[in-house]
Design a protein around this motif. Structure first.
Motif, short mmCIF file in Angstrom:
data_model
loop_
_atom_site.label_atom_id
_atom_site.label_comp_id
_atom_site.label_asym_id
_atom_site.label_seq_id
_atom_site.Cartn_x
_atom_site.Cartn_y
_atom_site.Cartn_z
N VAL A 1 0.85 -1.19 0.00
CA VAL A 1 0.00 0.00 0.00
C VAL A 1 0.88 1.24 0.00
CG1 VAL A 1 -1.88 1.21 1.18
CG2 VAL A 1 -1.64 -1.29 1.44
N PHE A 2 0.72 2.08 -1.00
CA PHE A 2 1.41 3.37 -1.00
C PHE A 2 0.50 4.39 -0.32
CE2 PHE A 2 3.25 1.29 -4.82
CZ PHE A 2 4.56 1.23 -4.36
N ASP A 3 0.96 4.90 0.80
CA ASP A 3 0.14 5.80 1.61
C ASP A 3 0.73 7.20 1.55
OD1 ASP A 3 -1.33 7.17 3.47
OD2 ASP A 3 -0.76 5.92 5.19
N ASN A 4 0.15 8.05 0.68
CA ASN A 4 0.60 9.43 0.60
C ASN A 4 -0.38 10.38 1.30
OD1 ASN A 4 -1.52 9.61 -1.20
ND2 ASN A 4 -0.23 9.56 -3.02
N GLU A 5 -1.28 9.79 2.05
CA GLU A 5 -2.21 10.56 2.90
C GLU A 5 -3.10 11.50 2.10
OE1 GLU A 5 -0.06 12.38 6.11
OE2 GLU A 5 0.69 10.44 6.85
N SER A 6 -3.30 11.16 0.83
CA SER A 6 -4.12 12.06 0.02
C SER A 6 -4.74 11.34 -1.17
CB SER A 6 -3.29 13.24 -0.49
OG SER A 6 -2.37 12.80 -1.47
N LEU A 7 -5.79 11.97 -1.69
CA LEU A 7 -6.35 11.54 -2.97
C LEU A 7 -5.66 12.35 -4.06
CD1 LEU A 7 -10.08 11.46 -1.78
CD2 LEU A 7 -8.69 9.47 -2.31
N LEU A 8 -4.44 11.95 -4.35
CA LEU A 8 -3.58 12.77 -5.18
C LEU A 8 -4.11 12.93 -6.60
CD1 LEU A 8 -0.94 14.31 -4.87
CD2 LEU A 8 0.26 12.30 -5.71
N SER A 9 -4.73 11.86 -7.11
CA SER A 9 -5.17 11.88 -8.50
C SER A 9 -6.30 12.87 -8.75
CB SER A 9 -5.60 10.48 -8.95
OG SER A 9 -4.53 9.58 -8.85
N VAL A 10 -6.97 13.28 -7.68
CA VAL A 10 -8.11 14.19 -7.87
C VAL A 10 -7.89 15.52 -7.15
CG1 VAL A 10 -9.80 12.40 -8.33
CG2 VAL A 10 -9.36 13.08 -5.97
N GLY A 11 -6.64 15.87 -6.94
CA GLY A 11 -6.38 17.19 -6.39
C GLY A 11 -5.68 17.22 -5.06
N GLY A 12 -5.39 16.06 -4.50
CA GLY A 12 -4.61 16.03 -3.28
C GLY A 12 -5.39 16.22 -2.00
N PHE A 13 -6.68 15.99 -2.06
CA PHE A 13 -7.47 16.12 -0.83
C PHE A 13 -7.00 15.10 0.20
CE2 PHE A 13 -10.08 17.57 -4.35
CZ PHE A 13 -10.43 18.83 -3.91
N PRO A 14 -6.86 15.49 1.46
CA PRO A 14 -6.32 14.56 2.46
C PRO A 14 -7.26 13.40 2.76
CG PRO A 14 -7.00 16.63 3.49
CD PRO A 14 -7.11 16.83 2.01
N THR A 15 -6.67 12.23 3.00
CA THR A 15 -7.45 11.07 3.42
C THR A 15 -7.35 10.93 4.94
OG1 THR A 15 -5.63 9.50 3.31
CG2 THR A 15 -6.86 9.89 1.26
N ALA A 16 -8.03 9.93 5.45
CA ALA A 16 -8.05 9.72 6.90
C ALA A 16 -6.68 9.36 7.45
CB ALA A 16 -9.06 8.63 7.25
N THR A 17 -5.77 8.85 6.60
CA THR A 17 -4.44 8.55 7.15
C THR A 17 -3.69 9.83 7.49
OG1 THR A 17 -3.36 8.42 4.97
CG2 THR A 17 -4.32 6.39 5.83
N SER A 18 -4.12 10.96 6.92
CA SER A 18 -3.46 12.23 7.24
C SER A 18 -3.79 12.69 8.65
CB SER A 18 -3.87 13.31 6.24
OG SER A 18 -5.22 13.71 6.45
N THR A 19 -4.83 12.13 9.20
CA THR A 19 -5.20 12.52 10.58
C THR A 19 -5.02 11.36 11.55
OG1 THR A 19 -7.52 12.07 10.02
CG2 THR A 19 -6.79 14.36 9.89
N GLY A 20 -4.22 10.39 11.14
CA GLY A 20 -3.80 9.38 12.10
C GLY A 20 -4.28 7.97 11.87
N SER A 21 -5.18 7.73 10.94
CA SER A 21 -5.58 6.34 10.70
C SER A 21 -4.38 5.54 10.23
CB SER A 21 -6.70 6.27 9.66
OG SER A 21 -7.86 6.90 10.15
N ASP A 22 -4.16 4.42 10.86
CA ASP A 22 -2.95 3.63 10.67
C ASP A 22 -3.31 2.35 9.90
OD1 ASP A 22 -0.74 1.98 10.86
OD2 ASP A 22 -0.73 1.90 13.05
N LEU A 23 -3.04 2.34 8.60
CA LEU A 23 -3.47 1.20 7.77
C LEU A 23 -2.73 -0.08 8.14
CD1 LEU A 23 -3.88 2.99 4.32
CD2 LEU A 23 -5.68 2.21 5.88
N ALA A 24 -1.47 0.03 8.52
CA ALA A 24 -0.75 -1.18 8.95
C ALA A 24 -1.37 -1.71 10.23
CB ALA A 24 0.73 -0.86 9.16
N GLY A 25 -1.77 -0.81 11.10
CA GLY A 25 -2.45 -1.24 12.33
C GLY A 25 -3.80 -1.86 12.03
N VAL A 26 -4.53 -1.28 11.10
CA VAL A 26 -5.82 -1.85 10.72
C VAL A 26 -5.63 -3.24 10.13
CG1 VAL A 26 -7.82 -1.59 9.18
CG2 VAL A 26 -6.89 0.41 10.35
#
Lengths: 182, 192
Positions: free
Chosen positions: B96-121
């Motif tokens: 999983v490449f986690d850049n904390e954003s929806l880069l392809s549609v303008g870079g809006f931040p995703t929940a990982t930008s506020t601490g959601s930990d995908l490896a932990g999930v």
């Protein structure tokens, strides 16, 4: 739903005859007898998913890997799965048979309504009607998925026919069960 | 670490695998490094590359399968982690490449930008091994180990929110039609 629908054992025999290798889905009260049989089956791998949309992507992967998949979900889950179905199996041309158990069909029948009845806000909110049954077949039609409707035990031949149609036309084809498997 | 650098680093090892990517920039970047018949770029169904990879891994247990996912996509299909964990094919590696954003549609931040930990999930979902990496050498080491392990593994690589459309592609899409890609990929799988 009542217990006068297709027999799960006959349905399983049809899947075996068609060489189904993997079944993806989520059981409901209607399909539970089939899932019970599949969970102990030696040759058909059962993959129980967490959300119905996954089933179409997993099935598409199984197919592209050389397997012969089938999806079994309730019509509520079908409605949830729209983009997953469109974006995987439909776009890829995957020959994917789908058994859809039809929640709400008995209520619809008791209310004197037929699938395809014109929908309006009053009908979709009537307490004696489950709107998912009203929406199932129009949704399949809108998505370009051919379908048949199985009502009773005599319709077991539709299971194999659905699988054959999906393979012949290389696309998803649905069989809607209006009564619970027995 | 930039995602393209990460892809360049793991690219040599992908020759031994079949690869399923999410739609968008990941697919375009991978293709820019050199398309192979064992690459399948899922152009629709955002979030479901991991599920498709699971299906391939289950039907072809003899073939190493790599899924290249993203944070925005995985957040759309968190339940899929529980299904992967339940059936845990040992030939599946989930990167999983986690850049904390929806880069392809303008870079809006995703929940990982506020601490959601995908490896932990992933770990909590039951994936046998999951790890979060920040540096390129660690990523390549974990990726090599995952391919050599007889175990489902999930690697979450934190990457910069950076994208320059490769010259050979059209922005965020590959130039390979889905059906053509499907035929090619299917033939490749059948030949293995």
């Amino acid at each position: 739903m009542t217990g006068s629908g297709l027999q799960a054992s006959a349905c399983l025999a049809a899947l075996e005859a068609a060489g189904i290798t993997h079944v993806m889905g989520i059981p409901d009260n209607s399909s539970a007898p089939l899932f019970d049989l599949l969970s102990e089956h030696a040759d058909i791998e059962l993959v129980t998913v967490s959300r119905e949309g996954e089933a179409f992507a997993i099935a598409s992967g199984v197919w592209i890997g050389g397997g012969r998949p089938l999806v079994v979900i309730q019509n509520t889950g079908l409605l949830e799965s729209g983009d997953a179905l469109r974006g995987t199996a439909v776009r890829m041309g995957a020959p994917l048979p789908v058994i859809v158990t039809g929640r709400g069909y008995a209520k619809m029948e008791r209310a004197g309504l037929e699938p395809g009845v014109e929908l309006d806000a009053e009908l979709l909110t009537r307490p004696d009607v489950d709107s998912v049954a009203l929406l199932t077949e129009p949704t399949l039609a809108a998505w370009g998925v051919p379908f048949a409707r199985a009502s009773g035990r005599d319709d077991v031949g539709l299971v194999g026919a659905t699988i054959e149609q999906a393979r012949a036309e290389e696309r998803p084809v649905a069989l809607v069960l209006t009564q619970a498997l027995s | 670490m930039r995602r393209l650098e990460a892809l360049e680093a793991i690219y040599p090892r992908l020759s031994d695998c079949v690869v399923v990517t999410i739609m968008g920039a990941v697919a375009a970047e991978l293709q820019s490094l050199g398309h192979r018949p064992g690459f399948f770029y899922l152009q629709h169904a955002m979030g479901l590359a991991s599920s498709m990879g699971l299906g391939i891994a289950l039907s072809r247990p003899d073939v190493p399968v790599v899924v290249l996912d993203g944070d925005g996509s995985l957040l759309m299909n968190l339940g899929g982690l529980t299904t992967m964990a339940r059936y845990r094919p040992p030939n599946l590696t989930h990167l999983v490449f986690d850049n904390e954003s929806l880069l392809s549609v303008g870079g809006f931040p995703t929940a990982t930008s506020t601490g959601s930990d995908l490896a932990g999930v992933a770990a909590a979902a039951g994936i046998p091994y999951s790890v979060r990496v920040h540096e390129l050498p660690t990523l390549t080491a974990e990726f090599d180990a995952a391919l050599d392990a007889d175990e489902l593994r999930s690697i979450v690589a934190k990457t910069e929110a950076h994208y320059e459309p490769p010259a050979a592609t059209s922005g965020f899409v590959t130039d390979l039609g889905l059906l053509e890609n499907r035929f090619q990929f299917q033939r490749h799988l059948a030949s293995l």
